[in-house]
Every structure is written in C-alpha cells, then in structure tokens.
Scaffold this motif. Structure first.
Motif, PDB file in Angstrom:
ATOM      1  N   SER A  30     -30.089   7.787 -25.896  1.00  0.00           N
ATOM      2  CA  SER A  30     -30.257   8.579 -25.081  1.00  0.00           C
ATOM      3  C   SER A  30     -28.905   7.637 -24.135  1.00  0.00           C
ATOM      4  O   SER A  30     -28.857   8.596 -23.691  1.00  0.00           O
ATOM      5  CB  SER A  30     -31.868   8.276 -24.847  1.00  0.00           C
ATOM      6  N   ASN A  31     -29.604   6.541 -23.995  1.00  0.00           N
ATOM      7  CA  ASN A  31     -28.274   6.151 -22.843  1.00  0.00           C
ATOM      8  C   ASN A  31     -26.766   6.325 -23.333  1.00  0.00           C
ATOM      9  O   ASN A  31     -26.131   6.384 -22.386  1.00  0.00           O
ATOM     10  CB  ASN A  31     -28.741   4.310 -23.032  1.00  0.00           C
ATOM     11  N   LYS A  86     -32.054  16.936 -28.086  1.00  0.00           N
ATOM     12  CA  LYS A  86     -31.963  17.718 -26.936  1.00  0.00           C
ATOM     13  C   LYS A  86     -31.653  16.999 -26.251  1.00  0.00           C
ATOM     14  O   LYS A  86     -32.078  15.961 -25.555  1.00  0.00           O
ATOM     15  CB  LYS A  86     -33.625  17.891 -27.000  1.00  0.00           C
ATOM     16  N   SER A  88     -32.603  17.092 -23.064  1.00  0.00           N
ATOM     17  CA  SER A  88     -33.969  16.855 -22.118  1.00  0.00           C
ATOM     18  C   SER A  88     -34.682  15.498 -22.840  1.00  0.00           C
ATOM     19  O   SER A  88     -34.811  14.675 -21.761  1.00  0.00           O
ATOM     20  CB  SER A  88     -34.631  18.393 -21.721  1.00  0.00           C
ATOM     21  N   ASP A  89     -34.551  15.888 -23.991  1.00  0.00           N
ATOM     22  CA  ASP A  89     -34.623  14.030 -24.468  1.00  0.00           C
ATOM     23  C   ASP A  89     -33.984  13.281 -23.654  1.00  0.00           C
ATOM     24  O   ASP A  89     -34.912  12.018 -23.937  1.00  0.00           O
ATOM     25  CB  ASP A  89     -35.161  14.099 -25.710  1.00  0.00           C
ATOM     26  N   TYR A  90     -32.824  13.179 -23.962  1.00  0.00           N
ATOM     27  CA  TYR A  90     -31.800  11.840 -23.291  1.00  0.00           C
ATOM     28  C   TYR A  90     -32.598  11.928 -22.134  1.00  0.00           C
ATOM     29  O   TYR A  90     -31.715  10.617 -21.509  1.00  0.00           O
ATOM     30  CB  TYR A  90     -30.514  12.620 -23.817  1.00  0.00           C
ATOM     31  N   ALA A  91     -31.887  12.815 -21.729  1.00  0.00           N
ATOM     32  CA  ALA A  91     -32.477  12.395 -19.879  1.00  0.00           C
ATOM     33  C   ALA A  91     -34.488  11.556 -19.588  1.00  0.00           C
ATOM     34  O   ALA A  91     -33.735  10.972 -17.933  1.00  0.00           O
ATOM     35  CB  ALA A  91     -32.597  13.575 -18.838  1.00  0.00           C
ATOM     36  N   GLN A  92     -35.131  12.085 -20.560  1.00  0.00           N
ATOM     37  CA  GLN A  92     -36.064  10.940 -20.316  1.00  0.00           C
ATOM     38  C   GLN A  92     -36.486  10.408 -20.671  1.00  0.00           C
ATOM     39  O   GLN A  92     -36.954   9.075 -20.241  1.00  0.00           O
ATOM     40  CB  GLN A  92     -37.293  12.825 -21.315  1.00  0.00           C
ATOM     41  N   ASN A  93     -35.473   9.916 -21.764  1.00  0.00           N
ATOM     42  CA  ASN A  93     -35.893   8.399 -22.163  1.00  0.00           C
ATOM     43  C   ASN A  93     -34.189   6.753 -21.640  1.00  0.00           C
ATOM     44  O   ASN A  93     -34.830   6.176 -21.911  1.00  0.00           O
ATOM     45  CB  ASN A  93     -35.668   8.743 -23.567  1.00  0.00           C
ATOM     46  N   THR A  95     -32.701   4.912 -19.889  1.00  0.00           N
ATOM     47  CA  THR A  95     -32.342   4.403 -18.699  1.00  0.00           C
ATOM     48  C   THR A  95     -31.253   4.043 -17.483  1.00  0.00           C
ATOM     49  O   THR A  95     -31.195   4.174 -16.734  1.00  0.00           O
ATOM     50  CB  THR A  95     -32.838   2.691 -18.761  1.00  0.00           C
ATOM     51  N   LYS A  97     -28.349   6.085 -15.429  1.00  0.00           N
ATOM     52  CA  LYS A  97     -28.808   7.232 -14.972  1.00  0.00           C
ATOM     53  C   LYS A  97     -27.213   8.452 -14.978  1.00  0.00           C
ATOM     54  O   LYS A  97     -26.115   8.115 -14.313  1.00  0.00           O
ATOM     55  CB  LYS A  97     -29.346   6.857 -13.045  1.00  0.00           C
TER      56      LYS A  97
END
Length: 162
Positions: A30-31, A86, A88-93, A95, A97
């Motif tokens: 995600s990061n 997804k 949205s999953d990356y943005a949610q998980n 750290t 910004k």
C-alpha cells in the motif's frame, strides 16, 4: 488443490507465519503504491533549476518502485495469499500520504521523496525483523535488497540537498 478448493502451499513456513507476513507485505505494498503515484506527481510537476536531472531521477525512482511493487505482490502470492489491488485499499492502509497536483520546486520535491524513503526504510526494517523471526529468508532477501537501495538513494538525496 485440496478437496475444499484451497491451494496448498508447502514452502516450509507454517500458515500463521505466511498469513502474518502477507498482511505486513500488503501494508508495505500500500505504501509503495502511494509512493509510486507520488513520484509520478512530482515527476510531472517539478519545476526549477536542475529540472532535467530531477525529472529523470524521479522517473528512475518510479521505474524501480514499479518493479518492486510487482515483486512484493508476487511474493504475497507465493506465500498463498492475495495482494491488495484496489486503490481504496491502498489509501486506507498506507501510512504515506498523498500530495496534491501542483507546482513543486526541485528542493521541495527532493525533500518529499527523502521523507518517504525514510518512512519506507523504517517499515522495511520492521518487516525484515519479523520475517527473519519466522525464518522466511526468501522474503527477507527481497526486502533487504530494497532496503539497501532506499538507504543509498536517501544518502544521495541528503548529499544533494546539503
């Protein structure tokens, strides 16, 4: 495949280890995805002195991160789990910004990248420690290579900014 349709993974890591490591790798993935988008943003929007050099260097960074994203996703699959896909999953998980699409001067761009390298280095050190505790040298090898690369890039950015 067993009778329940689950793919059996026998790489001599127990399921708890594989699940825990995969979860941490998905957070790292995600990061990386946020960092990849951020590098493109800076590549497109950087302006000022040394534009050409910085523009090219940012492209080198996002090409490396793109390859690393693929390597991490494939490692998660190797461990018997699915990588997040997804946005949205990356943005949610993540750290890290996101940043806005706007003009960034060269120094500001390099400081943003340096800060993110530092966060990724910290995350990598934690995951490497975890995977080594589980005896997952395959994952450790992948992560140590990126740790080395990000540390070197950080040193070069610090030298450029001094």
């Amino acid at each position: 495949m067993n009778k329940a349709g689950k793919i059996e993974v026998n790489i001599y890591l127990d399921e708890k280890a594989r699940e825990t490591i995969s979860r941490e790798l998905n957070l790292y993935l995600s990061n990386l995805q946020v960092f990849y988008a951020k590098l493109h943003n800076l590549h497109w929007n950087v302006e000022g002195r040394n534009f050409f050099k910085v523009h090219e260097k940012l492209e080198e960074y996002y090409d490396y991160v793109s390859d690393h994203i693929d390597e991490i996703a494939e490692r998660i699959l190797t461990l018997g789990y699915r990588p997040l896909v997804k946005l949205s999953d990356y943005a949610q998980n993540a750290t890290l910004k996101e940043i806005d699409s706007k003009r960034y001067d060269v120094e500001e761009s390099l400081n943003i990248v340096l800060k993110d390298f530092s966060e990724l280095i910290g995350q990598l050190r934690n995951i490497i420690k975890l995977v080594q505790e589980y005896g997952d040298e395959g994952t450790a090898d992948i992560l140590i290579g990126s740790l080395k690369e990000f540390e070197k890039d950080s040193w070069m950015l610090r030298a450029t900014l001094s």
